[in-house]
Structures are given as structure tokens and as C-alpha cells.
Design a protein around this motif. Structure first.
Motif, PDB file in Angstrom:
ATOM      1  N   GLY A 203       0.806  -1.211   0.000  1.00 29.24           N
ATOM      2  CA  GLY A 203       0.000   0.000   0.000  1.00 29.24           C
ATOM      3  C   GLY A 203       0.841   1.265   0.000  1.00 29.24           C
ATOM      4  O   GLY A 203       0.468   2.283  -0.588  1.00 29.24           O
ATOM      5  N   LEU A 204       1.993   1.197   0.639  1.00 35.04           N
ATOM      6  CA  LEU A 204       2.866   2.366   0.740  1.00 35.04           C
ATOM      7  C   LEU A 204       3.600   2.625  -0.571  1.00 35.04           C
ATOM      8  O   LEU A 204       3.632   3.756  -1.072  1.00 35.04           O
ATOM      9  CB  LEU A 204       3.878   2.132   1.868  1.00 35.04           C
ATOM     10  N   VAL A 205       4.182   1.577  -1.143  1.00 32.99           N
ATOM     11  CA  VAL A 205       5.008   1.730  -2.343  1.00 32.99           C
ATOM     12  C   VAL A 205       4.168   1.654  -3.615  1.00 32.99           C
ATOM     13  O   VAL A 205       4.431   2.359  -4.592  1.00 32.99           O
ATOM     14  CB  VAL A 205       6.122   0.658  -2.365  1.00 32.99           C
ATOM     15  N   GLY A 206       3.157   0.785  -3.622  1.00 31.72           N
ATOM     16  CA  GLY A 206       2.307   0.644  -4.787  1.00 31.72           C
ATOM     17  C   GLY A 206       3.033   0.223  -6.050  1.00 31.72           C
ATOM     18  O   GLY A 206       2.901   0.876  -7.088  1.00 31.72           O
ATOM     19  N   THR A 208       3.901  -1.350  -9.588  1.00 27.96           N
ATOM     20  CA  THR A 208       3.071  -1.720 -10.731  1.00 27.96           C
ATOM     21  C   THR A 208       3.765  -2.814 -11.534  1.00 27.96           C
ATOM     22  O   THR A 208       5.001  -2.880 -11.584  1.00 27.96           O
ATOM     23  CB  THR A 208       2.811  -0.509 -11.641  1.00 27.96           C
ATOM     24  N   ALA A 209       2.973  -3.662 -12.156  1.00 31.97           N
ATOM     25  CA  ALA A 209       3.508  -4.807 -12.886  1.00 31.97           C
ATOM     26  C   ALA A 209       4.369  -4.368 -14.063  1.00 31.97           C
ATOM     27  O   ALA A 209       4.087  -3.373 -14.729  1.00 31.97           O
ATOM     28  CB  ALA A 209       2.361  -5.678 -13.388  1.00 31.97           C
ATOM     29  N   GLY A 210       5.442  -5.132 -14.286  1.00 34.51           N
ATOM     30  CA  GLY A 210       6.268  -4.934 -15.471  1.00 34.51           C
ATOM     31  C   GLY A 210       7.404  -3.945 -15.326  1.00 34.51           C
ATOM     32  O   GLY A 210       8.375  -4.008 -16.077  1.00 34.51           O
ATOM     33  N   ARG A 211       7.333  -3.035 -14.369  1.00 32.21           N
ATOM     34  CA  ARG A 211       8.391  -2.042 -14.179  1.00 32.21           C
ATOM     35  C   ARG A 211       9.296  -2.473 -13.037  1.00 32.21           C
ATOM     36  O   ARG A 211       8.822  -2.856 -11.965  1.00 32.21           O
ATOM     37  CB  ARG A 211       7.806  -0.661 -13.892  1.00 32.21           C
ATOM     38  N   PRO A 212      10.622  -2.419 -13.205  1.00 31.49           N
ATOM     39  CA  PRO A 212      11.530  -2.953 -12.184  1.00 31.49           C
ATOM     40  C   PRO A 212      11.557  -2.140 -10.895  1.00 31.49           C
ATOM     41  O   PRO A 212      11.317  -0.925 -10.894  1.00 31.49           O
ATOM     42  CB  PRO A 212      12.896  -2.920 -12.880  1.00 31.49           C
ATOM     43  N   VAL A 213      11.861  -2.848  -9.823  1.00 27.33           N
ATOM     44  CA  VAL A 213      12.075  -2.265  -8.499  1.00 27.33           C
ATOM     45  C   VAL A 213      13.485  -2.635  -8.073  1.00 27.33           C
ATOM     46  O   VAL A 213      13.922  -3.770  -8.272  1.00 27.33           O
ATOM     47  CB  VAL A 213      11.041  -2.803  -7.485  1.00 27.33           C
ATOM     48  N   LEU A 214      14.197  -1.687  -7.487  1.00 31.03           N
ATOM     49  CA  LEU A 214      15.560  -1.933  -7.013  1.00 31.03           C
ATOM     50  C   LEU A 214      15.552  -2.018  -5.492  1.00 31.03           C
ATOM     51  O   LEU A 214      15.175  -1.071  -4.802  1.00 31.03           O
ATOM     52  CB  LEU A 214      16.489  -0.800  -7.464  1.00 31.03           C
ATOM     53  N   GLY A 215      15.950  -3.160  -4.965  1.00 33.26           N
ATOM     54  CA  GLY A 215      15.979  -3.339  -3.517  1.00 33.26           C
ATOM     55  C   GLY A 215      16.298  -4.766  -3.163  1.00 33.26           C
ATOM     56  O   GLY A 215      15.998  -5.682  -3.936  1.00 33.26           O
ATOM     57  N   GLY A 216      16.881  -4.988  -1.990  1.00 34.44           N
ATOM     58  CA  GLY A 216      17.326  -6.323  -1.642  1.00 34.44           C
ATOM     59  C   GLY A 216      16.691  -6.933  -0.417  1.00 34.44           C
ATOM     60  O   GLY A 216      16.994  -8.071  -0.073  1.00 34.44           O
ATOM     61  N   THR A 217      15.785  -6.214   0.271  1.00 33.08           N
ATOM     62  CA  THR A 217      15.212  -6.770   1.489  1.00 33.08           C
ATOM     63  C   THR A 217      14.004  -7.641   1.169  1.00 33.08           C
ATOM     64  O   THR A 217      13.343  -7.484   0.145  1.00 33.08           O
ATOM     65  CB  THR A 217      14.778  -5.658   2.463  1.00 33.08           C
ATOM     66  N   PHE A 218      13.702  -8.550   2.074  1.00 35.17           N
ATOM     67  CA  PHE A 218      12.576  -9.452   1.908  1.00 35.17           C
ATOM     68  C   PHE A 218      11.275  -8.673   1.744  1.00 35.17           C
ATOM     69  O   PHE A 218      10.398  -9.048   0.964  1.00 35.17           O
ATOM     70  CB  PHE A 218      12.509 -10.371   3.130  1.00 35.17           C
ATOM     71  N   PHE A 219      11.148  -7.558   2.486  1.00 35.26           N
ATOM     72  CA  PHE A 219       9.920  -6.762   2.442  1.00 35.26           C
ATOM     73  C   PHE A 219       9.815  -5.943   1.158  1.00 35.26           C
ATOM     74  O   PHE A 219       8.801  -5.313   0.908  1.00 35.26           O
ATOM     75  CB  PHE A 219       9.827  -5.849   3.670  1.00 35.26           C
ATOM     76  N   ALA A 226       4.948 -10.084  -6.052  1.00 32.29           N
ATOM     77  CA  ALA A 226       3.525 -10.415  -6.001  1.00 32.29           C
ATOM     78  C   ALA A 226       2.701  -9.463  -6.852  1.00 32.29           C
ATOM     79  O   ALA A 226       1.635  -9.837  -7.361  1.00 32.29           O
ATOM     80  CB  ALA A 226       3.029 -10.398  -4.558  1.00 32.29           C
ATOM     81  N   SER A 227       3.193  -8.239  -7.038  1.00 37.89           N
ATOM     82  CA  SER A 227       2.502  -7.252  -7.870  1.00 37.89           C
ATOM     83  C   SER A 227       2.892  -7.361  -9.335  1.00 37.89           C
ATOM     84  O   SER A 227       2.405  -6.589 -10.161  1.00 37.89           O
ATOM     85  CB  SER A 227       2.810  -5.839  -7.354  1.00 37.89           C
ATOM     86  N   GLY A 228       3.799  -8.276  -9.657  1.00 40.11           N
ATOM     87  CA  GLY A 228       4.206  -8.475 -11.039  1.00 40.11           C
ATOM     88  C   GLY A 228       5.398  -7.655 -11.469  1.00 40.11           C
ATOM     89  O   GLY A 228       5.723  -7.602 -12.661  1.00 40.11           O
ATOM     90  N   PRO A 250      14.507   2.272 -12.316  1.00 40.78           N
ATOM     91  CA  PRO A 250      13.460   1.606 -11.535  1.00 40.78           C
ATOM     92  C   PRO A 250      12.312   2.539 -11.178  1.00 40.78           C
ATOM     93  O   PRO A 250      12.481   3.747 -11.036  1.00 40.78           O
ATOM     94  CB  PRO A 250      14.202   1.147 -10.283  1.00 40.78           C
ATOM     95  N   GLN A 251      11.121   1.942 -11.022  1.00 40.23           N
ATOM     96  CA  GLN A 251       9.960   2.710 -10.579  1.00 40.23           C
ATOM     97  C   GLN A 251      10.078   3.062  -9.101  1.00 40.23           C
ATOM     98  O   GLN A 251       9.515   4.052  -8.637  1.00 40.23           O
ATOM     99  CB  GLN A 251       8.678   1.921 -10.816  1.00 40.23           C
ATOM    100  N   ALA A 252      10.791   2.239  -8.348  1.00 45.43           N
ATOM    101  CA  ALA A 252      11.004   2.462  -6.920  1.00 45.43           C
ATOM    102  C   ALA A 252      12.361   1.902  -6.534  1.00 45.43           C
ATOM    103  O   ALA A 252      12.785   0.871  -7.061  1.00 45.43           O
ATOM    104  CB  ALA A 252       9.905   1.805  -6.089  1.00 45.43           C
TER     105      ALA A 252
END
Length: 492
Positions: A203-206, A208-219, A226-228, A250-252
Motif C-alpha cells: 500500500g505504501l510503495v504501490g 506496478t507490474a512490469g516495471r523494475p524495483v531496485l531493492g534487496g530486502t525481503f519486504f 507479487a505485484s508483477g 526503476p519505478q522504486a
């Protein structure tokens, strides 16, 4: 959330899940969603064949990435719990933690075994880093096995031998926090509290499917996948990380404050929204992130016992003029209050169930002094960090944010014994590499004057020591540094 992830991985097996990066910054698909689902099934079948079932405990010492996530999915499917082990904690600490968690099996990659010193005891049956292995449970290697490592986890078991996924609440993960070697402290999250925390992140980060996210934590990994959204693990080298961010866009982005500072120093440019946590993040640091291209820059206040608890965007943090460190409004479902001593207490659906060996408690005592400003949490410092000077209690967290003027990388207020039972208050300020020190001292004059009776006895310009996996400022080491500098005649 883990159930949703397991389902979604199979829905689009050919799409990328985890992205790798070359030293030149080129992006490549490291693991597809189908690869990750298949690996989780093989781990689950292998663990099931070893007798792991609902209520069991699996120790995990695997570097963040696809294997660690696949292990978590496998253990979750079986209804068992993961005990997260840090192989770099040292043999005595590791021994105490293993004795408390009592895992049925420890899964470790080759690197973790080398760091922990497991390889030699396993190869030679010597008791060099651990007590009797039969007493604590066997060790199995996941991933490539090097000479001297434990036998590999047998993933040859057929997927058809998998039991139906467990669909009941129960313990999900054990995470070790503070505590002595003799009495380690272990936080227990249930499947429901873990799911609530990851739902809050979504809910905080939101993503979106298909766009990469950069981060290494489990959370970051679980809600994004799960969001694609495919996930890229941050490169360790700041220069490579800067190139990675340029290629990935990245998107986030989720990086710790030390990672952010290193990336900025390497000339990194940000896209989308940036998030940081695990250590204090000043308004100046968030401002620099936005100046480097981020649409938004967020500081996340989180604890092992409750992730996440609150968040604040750079604009709100920079506009805050009160004393203390504004960390934002409690996230939906989180309730915050303070007790008679001023310590912050939190509760909510994502709160840990209990500490291992203790009774469940819906409230988390954070160890942070705080006050509420219009419903927003403002930290005043760690309760244990109080400095007693001339019979006055001084809480560093009230005043440290004011020291983060432009050109300051980090700043801590620490107490140094004065030799008469009292303490001297010392500000240790770490300048940014490109900062003129005389100009910086001039910029600090105003904030120091406004501290009133809490004005430090000395201001030292020096690098602030860091410690732990999150590279947090180490107050104990900083106090020792200040004491040594003052003894040598440095009056700041």
C-alpha cells in the motif's frame, strides 16, 4: 502475500523475477518467475522428505536473492518457520542463537558456511565454531557446494511428493535482534503479522507490474514480485550501483542511508520514488536524493518487531521546524502512544507476536523516546542514549537533526566521561567529502546556539563509525572516538 506470490509466479512463468547486473551496468534476467516457483517446489519437496512439517523450524543462512526467497516460500508452504541466521555474528553469538531456536535443519550457502566457520567442523567433525551438530540439527548446503561444505540439500525429490500448502496461522519467522550472548533476543512473527507487514508495504510503495524495483530486502522482494514487478538486487560497488540505476530506471528504489550516500557520491541519478530505512535518514539526505532525480524521497520508520510503522516524505520532513526527528504519521492500522517515561509504544496487525520464550504482547516498546505532533511521530532519541550532564538529562535525538546543515553527512551527540562522575556532551560531525570545513563550522554556529542548555562542550569533525549489516551509526564507537580525540587535545 506469500500465498499470492506463489500463485502469481506460476501465472506468468516466462516473465523476469530477479534481474542481475554486470559490472558495466548491463541488466540481465537472473531468474524467471517460473524458475523461482520451480526452485521453491524442489526445496519444499526436499524439506518435506527430511520430515519438515507444520511447527518445524528451518535455520536459514543464505544471502538475499532468489535462493533465499525460494527457501522462504518452501518453508511457508510446509507451515514451518524460518530462523534467520547471520553467519557473520561470530561463533559464540551464533551458538547461543542456534541453541535458542533449535532448528531441525540449517540451510546455508557456501559463502555463509565459510564466514561462519561451519565448513571445517563439518569436514573434520571438529567443534570449532558450533557445539555438537547432532544436538542442534544437521546442516545442508543450498546452491553451489564448495569443498568442505555440508552435503547439498537433495532436491531430486519429485514435485508430486509435495503436500498440500498449509493454510493456517502459526509462526512464520524468527529474527534475532539485540541481546547478550548468554541471552539472545529473538522476535517471532506469525504468518498473519508477516502478511500484514507486506500488505502495508504494498500500500505504501504501490509497485506496478512490469516495471523494475531496485531493492534487496525481503519486504521489498515479496510485495514487488507479487505485484508483477521484477526486482533487481542493488550492486555492492557504488559506481556499479550508479550505472545499474541508470540502465534499470526503476519505478522504486529502496536503499539504506549508507547506500544512498555512497550512490550519491558516485553520481547516481534516481528515477521514480526512493525509499530508505534501517537507519536514521536526515531531511538533507532525502533532499539530495530528490535533487538527484527522484520524484519522491521517503524515510521509513520500521523495527524488527513492526515493519513498517510510519513514513515521511522529504517535503514534510524538510518543513518540520520542531525539535526531534519527524518520522511521519503511523501507517494504516498502526496505533502509537507514549508511556509515562516518554517511550514510544506501537501496536497493529503487523506487530510481532512475541519474543521467543515469552508470552504474546500486542504492544511493542520501541526503546525510542518520542512525542506525537498532530498525530505524527517525532523521535527524541533512544532511551538508553541519554546523556547526564550537570544533573540534566539530555536526549541526543532531540537535537541531532538540527546539526544536519548542508555539507553534513552524519552527526551524533554522545556523552564522554568527564572524570568526576559527570559527562561531557560532544558533537561528532562528519562532513561531506566536498565540504569546506571552515564554512561548515560557520553554518553550525546558529544551530549550536539554539540548543541552549544542551549545547555540546565540543564539536569534532570526524567520520562517524558505522556497524552492523545496516551500517548504522555506532554510538559506542563514536563516544570512544570522541574521548580519544579530546584526550589528545582536540577541542574541536
Amino acid at each position: 502475500m506469500l500465498d499470492a506470490l506463489a500463485h502469481s509466479l506460476r501465472a506468468h512463468p516466462d516473465r523476469p523475477a530477479v534481474l542481475g547486473t554486470t559490472r558495466a551496468g548491463a541488466v540481465r534476467v537472473k531468474t524467471t518467475r517460473g524458475d523461482l516457483a520451480g526452485l521453491a517446489d524442489r526445496y519444499a519437496a526436499a524439506l518435506h522428505a527430511r520430515g519438515i512439517a507444520r511447527g518445524g523450524t528451518v535455520g536459514v543462512a543464505v544471502r538475499p536473492g532468489p535462493r533465499a526467497l525460494a527457501v522462504m516460500l518452501a518453508v511457508h508452504r510446509l507451515g514451518a518457520r524460518v530462523a534467520v541466521l547471520d553467519p557473520g555474528a561470530g561463533p559464540d553469538v551464533l551458538r547461543a542463537r542456534l541453541a535458542l531456536a533449535r532448528p531441525d535443519v540449517v540451510l546455508a550457502d557456501a559463502t555463509a558456511q565459510a564466514v561462519a566457520g561451519w565448513a571445517r567442523p563439518l569436514a573434520h567433525r571438529a567443534r570449532l565454531a558450533l557445539p555438537d551438530l547432532a544436538e542442534l540439527g544437521p546442516v545442508a548446503t543450498v546452491g553451489p557446494r564448495t569443498p568442505g561444505c555440508a552435503a547439498s540439500l537433495d532436491t531430486g525429490a519429485r514435485a508430486g511428493t509435495l503436500p498440500r500448502p498449509v493454510d493456517e496461522d502459526g509462526d512464520a519467522v524468527i529474527v534475532f535482534t539485540s541481546g547478550t550472548t548468554a541471552r539472545p533476543r529473538a522476535v517471532v512473527h506469525t504468518r498473519s503479522s508477516l502478511a500484514a507487514g507486506m500488505t502495508a508495504v504494498t500500500g505504501l510503495v504501490g509497485p506496478t507490474a512490469g516495471r523494475p524495483v531496485l531493492g534487496g530486502t525481503f519486504f521489498v522482494l515479496v510485495p514487488s514480485l507479487a505485484s508483477g514487478a521484477p526486482v533487481a538486487l542493488p550492486a555492492r560497488s557504488p559506481r556499479v550501483l550508479a550505472r545499474q540505476m541508470s540502465r534499470l530506471r526503476p519505478q522504486a528504489t529502496y536503499l539504506t542511508p549508507p547506500q544512498l550516500r555512497s550512490a550519491l557520491a558516485a553520481g547516481a541519478r534516481f528515477t521514480g520514488r526512493a525509499w530508505t530505512g534501517s537507519a536514521p535518514a536526515s531531511a538533507d539526505l532525502l533532499t539530495r536524493v530528490k535533487q538527484a532525480g527522484a520524484e519522491e524521497a521517503w524515510g521509513v520508520y520500521a523495527l524488527t518487531e513492526l515493519f513498517p510503522a510510519a513514513a515521511v516524505e522529504q517535503a514534510d520532513k524538510a518543513a518540520f521546524t520542531g525539535r526531534g526527528d519527524l518520522v511521519g504519521a503511523p501507517l494504516p492500522g498502526v496505533t502509537a502512544k507514549t508511556d509515562a517515561s516518554g517511550e514510544l509504544l506501537l501496536c497493529g496487525p503487523a506487530v510481532r507476536d512475541r519474543c521467543l520464550g515469552e508470552e504474546p504482547d500486542p504492544w511493542v516498546a520501541t526503546g525510542d523516546r518520542a512525542h506525537l505532533d498532530g498525530g505524527r511521530i517525532v523521535l527524541e532519541g533512544r532511551c538508553k542514549d541519554m546523556v547526564l550532564r550537570k544533573a540534566e538529562n539530555i536526549y541526543p535525538g532531540l537535537y541531532e537533526p538540527a546539526l544536519h546543515v548542508p555539507g553534513v553527512e552524519l552527526a551524533l551527540l554522545v556523552g564522554v566521561p568527564a572524570g568526576d562522575g559527570d559527562e561531557r556532551l560532544v558533537a561528532v560531525v562528519q562532513p561531506r567529502p566536498d565540504t569546506d570545513r571552515e564554512s561548515l563550522r560557520a553554518s553550525l554556529a546558529g544551530p549550536l546556539e539554539r540548543m541552549g542548555s544542551a549545547r555540546p562542550d565540543a564539536v569534532l569533525l570526524a567520520d562517524v563509525p558505522l556497524s552492523g549489516r545496516s551500517r548504522k551509526p555506532d554510538r559506542g564507537a563514536t563516544a570512544r572516538l570522541a574521548a580519544a580525540r579530546l584526550t589528545d587535545g582536540d577541542r574541536g
